[in-house]
Motif scaffolding. Sequence first.
Motif, PDB file in Angstrom:
ATOM      1  N   THR A 285       0.832  -1.204   0.000  1.00 49.28           N
ATOM      2  CA  THR A 285       0.000   0.000   0.000  1.00 49.28           C
ATOM      3  C   THR A 285       0.866   1.253   0.000  1.00 49.28           C
ATOM      4  O   THR A 285       0.613   2.204  -0.748  1.00 49.28           O
ATOM      5  CB  THR A 285      -0.927   0.007   1.229  1.00 49.28           C
ATOM      6  N   LEU A 289       0.987   4.199  -2.837  1.00 42.94           N
ATOM      7  CA  LEU A 289       0.563   5.557  -2.512  1.00 42.94           C
ATOM      8  C   LEU A 289       1.691   6.571  -2.567  1.00 42.94           C
ATOM      9  O   LEU A 289       1.436   7.773  -2.649  1.00 42.94           O
ATOM     10  CB  LEU A 289      -0.071   5.582  -1.117  1.00 42.94           C
ATOM     11  N   CYS A 327      -6.291   3.358  -3.095  1.00 43.90           N
ATOM     12  CA  CYS A 327      -6.553   2.624  -1.852  1.00 43.90           C
ATOM     13  C   CYS A 327      -7.803   1.767  -1.959  1.00 43.90           C
ATOM     14  O   CYS A 327      -7.841   0.650  -1.439  1.00 43.90           O
ATOM     15  CB  CYS A 327      -6.687   3.608  -0.689  1.00 43.90           C
ATOM     16  N   PRO A 366      -5.902   0.196   3.870  1.00 42.76           N
ATOM     17  CA  PRO A 366      -5.710   1.255   2.873  1.00 42.76           C
ATOM     18  C   PRO A 366      -6.707   2.401   3.016  1.00 42.76           C
ATOM     19  O   PRO A 366      -6.338   3.573   2.879  1.00 42.76           O
ATOM     20  CB  PRO A 366      -5.893   0.510   1.539  1.00 42.76           C
ATOM     21  N   VAL A 367      -7.965   2.051   3.303  1.00 41.51           N
ATOM     22  CA  VAL A 367      -8.987   3.096   3.454  1.00 41.51           C
ATOM     23  C   VAL A 367      -8.778   3.881   4.741  1.00 41.51           C
ATOM     24  O   VAL A 367      -8.901   5.112   4.771  1.00 41.51           O
ATOM     25  CB  VAL A 367     -10.396   2.474   3.413  1.00 41.51           C
ATOM     26  N   VAL A 370      -5.506   6.204   4.091  1.00 38.56           N
ATOM     27  CA  VAL A 370      -5.295   7.062   2.923  1.00 38.56           C
ATOM     28  C   VAL A 370      -5.169   8.528   3.320  1.00 38.56           C
ATOM     29  O   VAL A 370      -4.326   9.254   2.774  1.00 38.56           O
ATOM     30  CB  VAL A 370      -6.424   6.856   1.884  1.00 38.56           C
ATOM     31  N   TRP A 373      -1.616   9.135   4.718  1.00 37.02           N
ATOM     32  CA  TRP A 373      -0.578   9.099   3.688  1.00 37.02           C
ATOM     33  C   TRP A 373      -0.610  10.362   2.821  1.00 37.02           C
ATOM     34  O   TRP A 373       0.417  10.971   2.550  1.00 37.02           O
ATOM     35  CB  TRP A 373      -0.734   7.855   2.823  1.00 37.02           C
TER      36      TRP A 373
END
Length: 443
Positions: A285, A289, A327, A366-367, A370, A373
Amino acid sequence: MADIARPPPPLLGHGRVLKIALPIVLSNATVPILGAVDTGVVGQLGQAAPIGAVGIGAIILSAVYWIFGFLRMGTTGLTAQAWGARDHAEVDAMLSRALMIGLAAGCAMIVLQQAIFAGAFMLSPASAEVEGMARQYMAIRVWSAPAAIAIYGLTGWLIAQERTSAVLAIQLWMNGLNIGLDLLFVLVFDWGVPGVAVATFLAEWSGAGLGLWLCRGAFRGTAWKDWPRVFDRARLRHMASVNTDILIRSLLLQAIFVSFLFLGADFGDVPLAANQILLQFLEITAYALDGFAFAAEALVGQALGARERLALRRAALMTSFWGLLACAGLALAFAAFGGAIIDTMTTAETVRAEARLYLHYMVAAPVAGVAAWMLDGIFIGATRSRDMRNMMLLSAAIYAAAAAALVPAFGNHGLWIAFLISFVARGITLGLRYPALEAQAAG
């Protein structure tokens, strides 16, 4: 003058974001390939010790180099702002400052190598055979420390100007040469562990050389050697402040990851192995990103330097849109193929079964992460490093409180929940500081 002739950046659209981001994603994809080749070639020697020596030696040096990651981030933000302000003399002076810091830090590593190696093996002891080979490996590789750390500065300088295709070229050249020399020195010349070290040494110096060649435009002017500007006290103090704050933020983030591993070790070997496998999902991930976060660094920094508030907001929104899209795609991929990915990483059925128990956290990660990041990239571009430091300190405290409450009650599940809470906390706390960032562009 050459500075005046530099063209303004194109209008910000989706194509421009992707042009910055995709080379970084491709560049990141080459990193695990090199690690696999390093391990694979020494694995052909038919002994366990060389594999362990290269592994532990590489980890120790990478951990030390990681400390200097602030040089990449700080250079990107400060250079992007100078670029946005059309202050091209300052852009070129930033290159000189970044290179000097990288070379000085690398030379310090060479001088202090014995103390660094001794401290590392005190924290992570190994067998006498593995430690001896690892020291031999590191004693060769440390001589390319000035190049390896200077590359952080070169990379940050190029990203700030949206020249990520040049960053990809450096990475492809360096890793490709490293792989080729690995095969030559170890499998053909039979140099063993020293052969892997020499391959990396040559690759890192050649990568720095290529980076300097790609930055050659800056050396055609005079600003890069305008020493009163390069050593201007106010600019150096600002650069030191930004880099120090980023370093503290990064150390706090690393402390969260290290504590996660240490707390997970208390649950036994199988949960520890499962956690280690699942952390690779987070690494995937982060690699994906990075491209969009780096795009945010460059575009937000340029907008702030130009004092264009609407352009800054558009940069933040457009890069975050692509980050969120990436994501969402990763979350769906982990949900669909996570079990298969786990199976490729281990053949131990107990570890496979254990990892599947926590796979849903990787779907959520990932959610959940996000915002953290992407806001990291936005705040780096704006060089709002004090906010990054303070909000990371608050997020680390929230994580510690969550772990203290959840781990005793829910075990490894509680640990993963606390870990994800730290991501959410980073996103929320930085999000609360975003209005002040926009106000800075209007000031």
